[in-house]
Design a protein around this motif. Sequence first.
Motif, PDB file in Angstrom:
ATOM      1  N   SER A  20      -2.007   3.954   2.924  1.00 40.61           N
ATOM      2  CA  SER A  20      -3.174   4.679   2.421  1.00 40.61           C
ATOM      3  C   SER A  20      -3.702   4.060   1.127  1.00 40.61           C
ATOM      4  N   GLY A  21      -2.821   3.424   0.353  1.00 42.55           N
ATOM      5  CA  GLY A  21      -3.259   2.786  -0.894  1.00 42.55           C
ATOM      6  C   GLY A  21      -4.259   1.672  -0.615  1.00 42.55           C
ATOM      7  N   VAL A  22      -3.925   0.810   0.328  1.00 40.92           N
ATOM      8  CA  VAL A  22      -4.830  -0.284   0.694  1.00 40.92           C
ATOM      9  C   VAL A  22      -6.152   0.306   1.192  1.00 40.92           C
ATOM     10  N   LYS A  23      -6.025   1.368   1.978  1.00 45.68           N
ATOM     11  CA  LYS A  23      -7.227   1.984   2.549  1.00 45.68           C
ATOM     12  C   LYS A  23      -8.164   2.478   1.441  1.00 45.68           C
ATOM     13  N   THR A  24      -7.582   3.056   0.390  1.00 45.89           N
ATOM     14  CA  THR A  24      -8.415   3.530  -0.717  1.00 45.89           C
ATOM     15  C   THR A  24      -9.046   2.363  -1.470  1.00 45.89           C
ATOM     16  N   ARG A  25      -8.293   1.287  -1.640  1.00 49.68           N
ATOM     17  CA  ARG A  25      -8.793   0.176  -2.451  1.00 49.68           C
ATOM     18  C   ARG A  25      -9.827  -0.680  -1.726  1.00 49.68           C
ATOM     19  N   VAL A  26      -9.799  -0.683  -0.418  1.00 48.12           N
ATOM     20  CA  VAL A  26     -10.747  -1.513   0.335  1.00 48.12           C
ATOM     21  C   VAL A  26     -11.712  -0.597   1.088  1.00 48.12           C
ATOM     22  N   LYS A  27     -12.884  -0.463   0.497  1.00 50.15           N
ATOM     23  CA  LYS A  27     -13.873   0.466   1.035  1.00 50.15           C
ATOM     24  C   LYS A  27     -14.303   0.097   2.467  1.00 50.15           C
ATOM     25  N   ALA A  28     -14.298  -1.210   2.752  1.00 52.82           N
ATOM     26  CA  ALA A  28     -14.762  -1.674   4.070  1.00 52.82           C
ATOM     27  C   ALA A  28     -13.939  -1.063   5.201  1.00 52.82           C
ATOM     28  N   ILE A  29     -12.728  -0.613   4.893  1.00 53.78           N
ATOM     29  CA  ILE A  29     -11.880  -0.048   5.955  1.00 53.78           C
ATOM     30  C   ILE A  29     -12.526   1.206   6.554  1.00 53.78           C
ATOM     31  N   GLU A  30     -13.322   1.908   5.758  1.00 49.97           N
ATOM     32  CA  GLU A  30     -14.043   3.077   6.311  1.00 49.97           C
ATOM     33  C   GLU A  30     -14.935   2.654   7.470  1.00 49.97           C
ATOM     34  N   GLN A  31     -15.578   1.497   7.298  1.00 49.61           N
ATOM     35  CA  GLN A  31     -16.443   0.963   8.344  1.00 49.61           C
ATOM     36  C   GLN A  31     -15.614   0.579   9.572  1.00 49.61           C
ATOM     37  N   TYR A  32     -14.459  -0.052   9.331  1.00 52.43           N
ATOM     38  CA  TYR A  32     -13.600  -0.441  10.464  1.00 52.43           C
ATOM     39  C   TYR A  32     -13.148   0.816  11.216  1.00 52.43           C
ATOM     40  N   GLU A  33     -12.945   1.875  10.456  1.00 48.36           N
ATOM     41  CA  GLU A  33     -12.518   3.135  11.066  1.00 48.36           C
ATOM     42  C   GLU A  33     -13.633   3.705  11.946  1.00 48.36           C
ATOM     43  N   LYS A  34     -14.847   3.679  11.377  1.00 46.74           N
ATOM     44  CA  LYS A  34     -16.006   4.177  12.139  1.00 46.74           C
ATOM     45  C   LYS A  34     -16.179   3.410  13.440  1.00 46.74           C
ATOM     46  N   GLY A  36      -1.445 -10.585  -3.754  1.00 46.14           N
ATOM     47  CA  GLY A  36      -1.648  -9.382  -2.949  1.00 46.14           C
ATOM     48  C   GLY A  36      -0.375  -8.563  -2.925  1.00 46.14           C
ATOM     49  N   MET A  37       0.343  -8.573  -4.059  1.00 44.60           N
ATOM     50  CA  MET A  37       1.634  -7.874  -4.151  1.00 44.60           C
ATOM     51  C   MET A  37       1.652  -6.901  -5.317  1.00 44.60           C
ATOM     52  N   ASP A  38       0.468  -6.453  -5.730  1.00 43.80           N
ATOM     53  CA  ASP A  38       0.426  -5.519  -6.863  1.00 43.80           C
ATOM     54  C   ASP A  38       0.998  -4.156  -6.478  1.00 43.80           C
ATOM     55  N   ASN A  39       0.864  -3.819  -5.200  1.00 41.07           N
ATOM     56  CA  ASN A  39       1.307  -2.505  -4.739  1.00 41.07           C
ATOM     57  C   ASN A  39       2.131  -2.670  -3.473  1.00 41.07           C
ATOM     58  N   ASP A  40       3.153  -1.815  -3.321  1.00 44.57           N
ATOM     59  CA  ASP A  40       3.921  -1.882  -2.069  1.00 44.57           C
ATOM     60  C   ASP A  40       3.230  -1.050  -0.998  1.00 44.57           C
ATOM     61  N   LEU A  41       3.830  -1.030   0.171  1.00 42.13           N
ATOM     62  CA  LEU A  41       3.260  -0.265   1.279  1.00 42.13           C
ATOM     63  C   LEU A  41       4.153   0.946   1.525  1.00 42.13           C
ATOM     64  N   SER A  42       3.945   1.987   0.718  1.00 31.84           N
ATOM     65  CA  SER A  42       4.839   3.144   0.864  1.00 31.84           C
ATOM     66  C   SER A  42       4.074   4.461   0.917  1.00 31.84           C
ATOM     67  N   GLY A  43       2.735   4.362   0.975  1.00 36.90           N
ATOM     68  CA  GLY A  43       1.957   5.603   0.944  1.00 36.90           C
ATOM     69  C   GLY A  43       1.461   6.023   2.321  1.00 36.90           C
ATOM     70  N   ALA A  44       2.134   6.987   2.929  1.00 40.11           N
ATOM     71  CA  ALA A  44       1.702   7.479   4.239  1.00 40.11           C
ATOM     72  C   ALA A  44       0.314   8.110   4.107  1.00 40.11           C
ATOM     73  N   PRO A  45      -0.479   8.182   5.161  1.00 42.45           N
ATOM     74  CA  PRO A  45      -0.211   7.602   6.481  1.00 42.45           C
ATOM     75  C   PRO A  45      -0.302   6.072   6.499  1.00 42.45           C
TER      76      PRO A  45
END
Length: 449
Positions: free
Chosen positions: A300-314, A362-371
């Motif tokens: 979810s962290g990556v999702k928040t930081r990369v706005k374009a993912i909203e478009q990919y979701e749509k 690309g290692m500033d944050n880990d991948l631990s935030g569900a979903p």
Amino acid sequence: LKDKYDIIIIGSGGAGMSAALEAKEKGLNPVIFEKMPVVGGNTNKSSSGMNASETKFQKEQNIKDSNDLFYEESLKGGHGTNNKEMLRFFVDNSAGAIEWLDSIGIRLNNITITGGMNEKRTHRPEDGSAVGQYLVKGLVKNLQDKGIPLFVSADVKEITEQDGKINGVKVLFNQADEKNITSNAVIVTTGGFGANMDMITEVRPDLAGYVTTNQIGSTGDGIKMIEKVGGTTVDMDQIQVHPTVQQEKSYLIGEAVRGEGALLISSEGKRFTNEMNTRDKVTAAINTLPEKAAILIFDSGVKTRVKAIEQYEKMGFVIQGDTIEALAKEINVPAAQLQTSLDTWNSAVKNKKDAEFGRTTGMDNDLSGAPYYAIKIGPGIHYTMGGVVINTNTEVLNKEGTAIPGLFAAGEVAGGLHGQNRIGGNSVAEIIIFGRQAGIKAAEFVASQ
Ligand code: ADP
């Protein structure tokens, strides 16, 4: 529509619009002809951002970058084959281009990283959204404010000359009316040939059957028209295949997803490469997998930081799981292996050391935030590094290396800057930097006549 303009610009991507604004600034009368019914070309589709070094935004954010490092990393990315004069001009004018955009209301102050760089230099809009549409919108607004005419459905068929001098173009309007329009200079900003499979397979038969991320107007017209009036080409077989393209819709998944932390995994749930390697290397790694495809995994962290993912979701590309196990089930990979891959990665982030594949960015944050999320990807034709030969004044050169008077080119239509591999974010920088230069140099040429 008039019969005569000071400068005719062919193509309304970022390069063409930047050229028009600078030519107007110099007091001249430019016009833009765009063959598609819409403005913006492939520039509309660009996602990652605009690379630039020593910018005011980097300084504000304490990012220690330099033009020399930008130069070195771009040269390394291009395997040392880039045109060095063009590359030097490019890095040295990158900060100025960011400032120029800011001065006309286009602010790129959210900075991320893409493959092949060690400092954050990929400038995006403040909200982290895709750069292309924001840029096109901003440039169009400026064209309108400054009263610069732009005609769509205006397909340029030929660059004309008289007594050995470039004197205008032949344009087909609305697929019906052909007209000769004259000018003292012509700037070609028609983009690349990534949507012309005949041209691609002629130089690269191995790419037959690949999807392309390009808009359908990227058919190499400018290259052919320039060759007809004496121009020449370089690196035509250097075609960039982008590693992360959603295959069914041929839609590019921007590098910022990895830059902000995503991993690539195989159908076995295992990482298989340094995701932040250059595009050619990541593509080669995907092509060694039996399925020649892979899966981007993020939280979810990556999702928040990369706005374009909203478009990919749509667009229906994003698969979600509340837990890693649930996601694994959705994408049909072994859950235990996916869990192990993420655990190993999260400790690599914590220890700042990726023992498996040597990733360092690309290692500033880990991948631990569900979903957790996944996007299925594979390689696709993305960009044509080759094109017509120009110099740092954007003058089109003939086979002897002499400038063809009155003929300029900038953007993806031109070859040389990227050598054998383009770094993500360098093309948006190229279209602004060289587009501006084309407008300035064409205006100087016209004034000198
Ligand atoms: P760049 O990134 O170099 O600015 P783009 O792909 O964004 O390139 O823009 C190039 C534009 O040129 C596209 O909108 C494309 O449709 C347009 N174009 C290509 N060929 C012609 C042509 N023959 N006449 C007019 N416009 C053209």
